[in-house]
Design an enzyme around this catalytic site. Structure first.
Site, PDB file in Angstrom:
ATOM      1  N   GLU A 128      -9.680   5.989   3.053  1.00 52.13           N
ATOM      2  CA  GLU A 128     -10.506   4.920   3.603  1.00 52.13           C
ATOM      3  C   GLU A 128      -9.561   3.754   3.837  1.00 52.13           C
ATOM      4  OE1 GLU A 128      -9.970   5.215   0.401  1.00 52.13           O
ATOM      5  OE2 GLU A 128      -9.363   3.146   0.031  1.00 52.13           O
ATOM      6  N   SER A 186       1.667  -9.634  -0.826  1.00 50.23           N
ATOM      7  CA  SER A 186       1.320  -8.210  -0.713  1.00 50.23           C
ATOM      8  C   SER A 186       1.556  -7.614   0.666  1.00 50.23           C
ATOM      9  CB  SER A 186      -0.139  -8.008  -1.125  1.00 50.23           C
ATOM     10  OG  SER A 186      -0.991  -8.809  -0.335  1.00 50.23           O
ATOM     11  N   LYS A 209       0.814  -1.220   0.000  1.00 48.82           N
ATOM     12  CA  LYS A 209       0.000   0.000   0.000  1.00 48.82           C
ATOM     13  C   LYS A 209       0.848   1.271   0.000  1.00 48.82           C
ATOM     14  CE  LYS A 209      -4.121  -2.025   0.281  1.00 48.82           C
ATOM     15  NZ  LYS A 209      -5.148  -1.870  -0.758  1.00 48.82           N
TER      16      LYS A 209
HETATM   17  C1  PLP Z   1      -1.759  -6.972   2.549  1.00 48.09           C
HETATM   18  C2  PLP Z   1      -2.870  -6.619   1.635  1.00 48.09           C
HETATM   19  N1  PLP Z   1      -2.998  -7.282   0.485  1.00 48.09           N
HETATM   20  C3  PLP Z   1      -4.006  -7.019  -0.377  1.00 48.09           C
HETATM   21  C4  PLP Z   1      -4.965  -6.063  -0.090  1.00 48.09           C
HETATM   22  C5  PLP Z   1      -6.079  -5.875  -1.075  1.00 48.09           C
HETATM   23  O1  PLP Z   1      -6.043  -4.663  -1.771  1.00 48.09           O
HETATM   24  P1  PLP Z   1      -5.662  -4.580  -3.299  1.00 48.09           P
HETATM   25  O2  PLP Z   1      -6.536  -5.511  -4.038  1.00 48.09           O
HETATM   26  O3  PLP Z   1      -5.895  -3.165  -3.664  1.00 48.09           O
HETATM   27  O4  PLP Z   1      -4.233  -4.950  -3.426  1.00 48.09           O
HETATM   28  C6  PLP Z   1      -4.863  -5.341   1.101  1.00 48.09           C
HETATM   29  C7  PLP Z   1      -5.863  -4.311   1.421  1.00 48.09           C
HETATM   30  O5  PLP Z   1      -5.981  -3.781   2.462  1.00 48.09           O
HETATM   31  C8  PLP Z   1      -3.794  -5.625   1.980  1.00 48.09           C
HETATM   32  O6  PLP Z   1      -3.661  -4.963   3.132  1.00 48.09           O
END
Ligand code: PLP
Lengths: 392, 257
Positions: free
Chosen positions: A111, A376, A89
């Site tokens: 948000e 992620s 993020k």
């Molecule tokens: C660690 C992590 N992975 C994935 C996501 C999903 O978001 P996005 O689809 O925008 O990557 C989030 C959202 O809060 C997250 O914190």
């Protein structure tokens, strides 16, 4: 280039800017200026510098040896979990805070679902010395407590969203309402959702993930392209970042993992592409879960970051054109995959990322295939969930 | 002739438009409330189509929308209810709602049905000008429905001119940069904005909405425009204990008294 946004803000039939007139000046300003600002030498210099020295990029591409043995294929983890604040993020919030500065804005709204985007926003606001208000669903505040405290420690004001399902969708509604009432602020949207130019802008900031992957894969495997990339999809930002530089490389399989919740058939799910339809939500035309009457259906997932009823318009387009495959992983499967990574590699993943890992047990890859899983985020925020819900 | 156009031909001052949410407080209240509003002095009735995620609305209309949906209100149900309004309501009727429920019903089917049950205009705040012109204008026109656009204190003069040139009926002048029901009363700053618009001599009449809640603010706003629109305050009045239509009638009477 069929996956690039067009001049009207559309990806195929999805996208656009369906916003009330009150937001028009702000959105118009962004549409008119974002490309020039983020394309400027100064911006690029500041962005690269902060990503390197502050976020700690490039994030490693790690060959997961024991995980690879387990699944009989060559698995690499793109370690977004090692970024400052613990998830991808921050790539986006660094970009957007620089953009906000260039636009002369010194108030920020955001948000958050899992709290990762909220923390990443609070962080860059502290860094830039600007005011920060984060909307977060009441349910998410309860299940992501550590992140709530982190945001407060960083100086942000966290406002509970108490309407609707009290999760990410409602936090987004509240953030948009706040923006309508405070047009002097900049709204840092946390994913590839919202009115044009957000889906494209957020994707461009996150595209650093796949830009690095190309170089790292070349160095480690001799080939810039993997056979497949797997990423989870809430709104779609980490997946879009991981796919971005491979969209036109058709030989690379792109696998997007949605949250199945208790199972697609149970109704308690966030698997948008399976049961969603095209419509207009949060400023863009995209796919989301809705009733026949066009009312938004409350999503469900164990993972706060994936607990959103829609996907961004660029993903809707990738789904429709079949450029990416969309699969869903249920709560249980994700927890199990999360625990497995702890035991095999000594990495505690975010529950969101655990959904991507779980895809390894549902899709069979060739032994020599190179598969990148976009990790992620890290699981610190999810300890409570692992402790109470996982079997280990 | 479209009833909205007719209305402004006959009346240029103190035009009162009153908004309420269909299906609230009870599902079958819609027609009674609409009739009470129209028969007690309102010049235009604005019926809200509830939506699950009303981003331009404050707490009052969020709440009425949510409860209306819980009561079982839907686009289909509302159009069915309005079938009975054709005889009872002389005043023009405008439907106000978010785009998605209309999209899911089907824009053309919606316009056809709305027009056949006596609807004269639509306010869809999240339908942008450019989309309207390229995708929907022809359909709306085919069924004689006027699309009412919003302007705000931040809308540029150039854009106001553009909106004025494609508008028919009236322009909805949002009194402040806010969600519905957020502020009450009219400040000096807002008066300056109203005066600025007045001086532009638009071809369309204007009605001022957002923050208009009683006879005093209605009078004040009407000095700068052709009249005003009241929403959240009416919802607050009808949700009190007792008969909603009786409350609505009294609310409107007090404004025009
Ligand atoms: C660690 C992590 N992975 C994935 C996501 C999903 O978001 P996005 O689809 O925008 O990557 C989030 C959202 O809060 C997250 O914190």
């Amino acid at each position: 280039m069929q996956f690039e946004v067009d001049e009207n803000g559309y990806f195929g039939q999805f996208g656009g800017a369906f916003i009330p007139e009150m937001l028009h000046p702000n959105i118009q300003e962004l549409q008119d200026q974002y490309l020039a600002i983020i394309g400027s030498d100064q911006f690029k210099k500041d962005f690269d510098h902060l990503l390197k020295d502050y976020v700690g990029r490039p994030s490693p591409l790690y060959f997961a040896n024991r995980l690879s043995q387990q699944y009989g294929t060559q698995i690499y983890l793109k370690r977004e979990d090692l970024n400052h604040t613990g998830a991808h993020k921050i790539n986006n919030t660094i970009g957007q805070i620089l953009l906000a500065k260039a636009l002369g804005k010194d108030k920020i709204i955001a948000e958050t679902g899992a709290g990762q985007h909220g923390v990443a926003t609070a962080t860059v606001c502290a860094l830039a010395g600007v005011e920060c208000i984060v909307y977060m669903g009441e349910i998410d505040i309860a299940r992501q407590k550590p992140n709530v405290e982190r945001m407060k420690l960083l100086g942000a004001t966290v406002v509970p969203a108490t309407s609707g399902s009290k999760t990410l969708k409602d936090a987004t509604n509240e953030a948009m309402r706040h923006w309508i009432n405070h047009p002097d602020a900049h709204y840092i949207i946390g994913s590839t959702v919202g009115p044009h130019p957000y889906p494209d802008m957020v994707a461009k900031f996150q595209s650093v993930i796949s830009a690095e992957m190309r170089l790292q894969l070349k160095e480690k495997t001799g080939n810039t392209n993997p056979d497949a990339i797997i990423a989870c999809v809430g709104g779609g930002s980490n997946a879009m970042g991981a796919f971005y530089h491979y969209l036109d490389a058709e030989e690379v399989r792109l696998i997007a993992v949605e949250a199945g919740g208790h199972g697609v058939a149970s109704g308690a799910t966030a698997a948008t592409t399976q049961i969603g339809k095209s419509g207009v939500l949060h400023g863009s035309k995209t796919l989301f879960m809705q009733t026949k009457d066009g009312q938004v259906v409350e999503p469900y997932s164990i993972s706060a970051g994936l607990d959103y009823p829609g996907i961004g318009p660029s993903h809707a387009h990738l789904f429709e054109t079949k450029r990416a495959e969309y699969i869903s992983i249920n709560d249980e499967e994700a927890l199990q995959a999360g625990v497995e990574l702890c035991r095999l590699e000594g990495i505690i993943p975010a529950i969101e990322s655990a959904h991507a890992l779980a895809a390894l047990s549902t899709i069979k890859f060739k032994r020599e295939a190179v598969v990148v899983v976009n990790l992620s985020g890290r699981g610190d925020k999810d300890l409570e969930t692992y402790i109470t819900k996982a079997v280990y | 002739m479209n009833k909205i156009i007719q209305l402004f031909k006959e009346k240029q001052k103190d035009v009162l438009a009153v908004y309420f949410t269909a299906g609230y407080p009870a599902l079958e209240d819609t027609l009674d409330i609409a009739t009470a509003i129209a028969n007690n002095g309102a010049d235009l009735v604005e019926i809200g189509i509830p939506f699950s995620d009303p981003v331009a609305d404050g707490p009052t209309i969020q709440n009425s929308s949510k409860l209306a949906l819980d009561n079982g209100m839907s686009v289909e149900k509302l159009l069915e209810q309005l079938e009975g309004a054709k005889k009872g309501i002389e005043a023009p009727v405008v439907l106000m709602g978010y785009l998605n429920p209309v999209l899911q019903y089907g824009v053309e089917a919606f316009c056809e049905k709305a027009s056949s049950v006596g609807v004269d205009g639509l306010i869809l705040p999240d339908l942008p000008l450019a989309e309207y012109e390229s995708e929907y204008k022809d359909i709306f026109e085919r069924y004689g429905l006027l699309n009412i656009f919003l302007i705000t204190p931040q809308t540029s003069d150039k854009r106001i001119r553009q909106i004025d040139s494609i508008s028919e009926g009236f322009i909805y002048m949002v009194s402040s940069t806010s969600t519905t029901g957020a502020k009450t009363g009219i400040s000096k700053e807002q008066e300056a904005y109203f005066e600025r618009i007045q001086k532009m001599n638009l071809k369309n009449p204007t009605l001022i909405g957002f923050g208009i809640s009683n006879a005093a603010t209605f009078q004040q706003a009407s000095q700068f425009s052709n009249g005003a629109i009241i929403g959240s305050a009416c919802i607050k009045a009808i949700e009190k204990e007792g008969n909603a239509a009786v409350h609505a009638a009294k609310f409107v009477k007090d404004i025009v008294a």
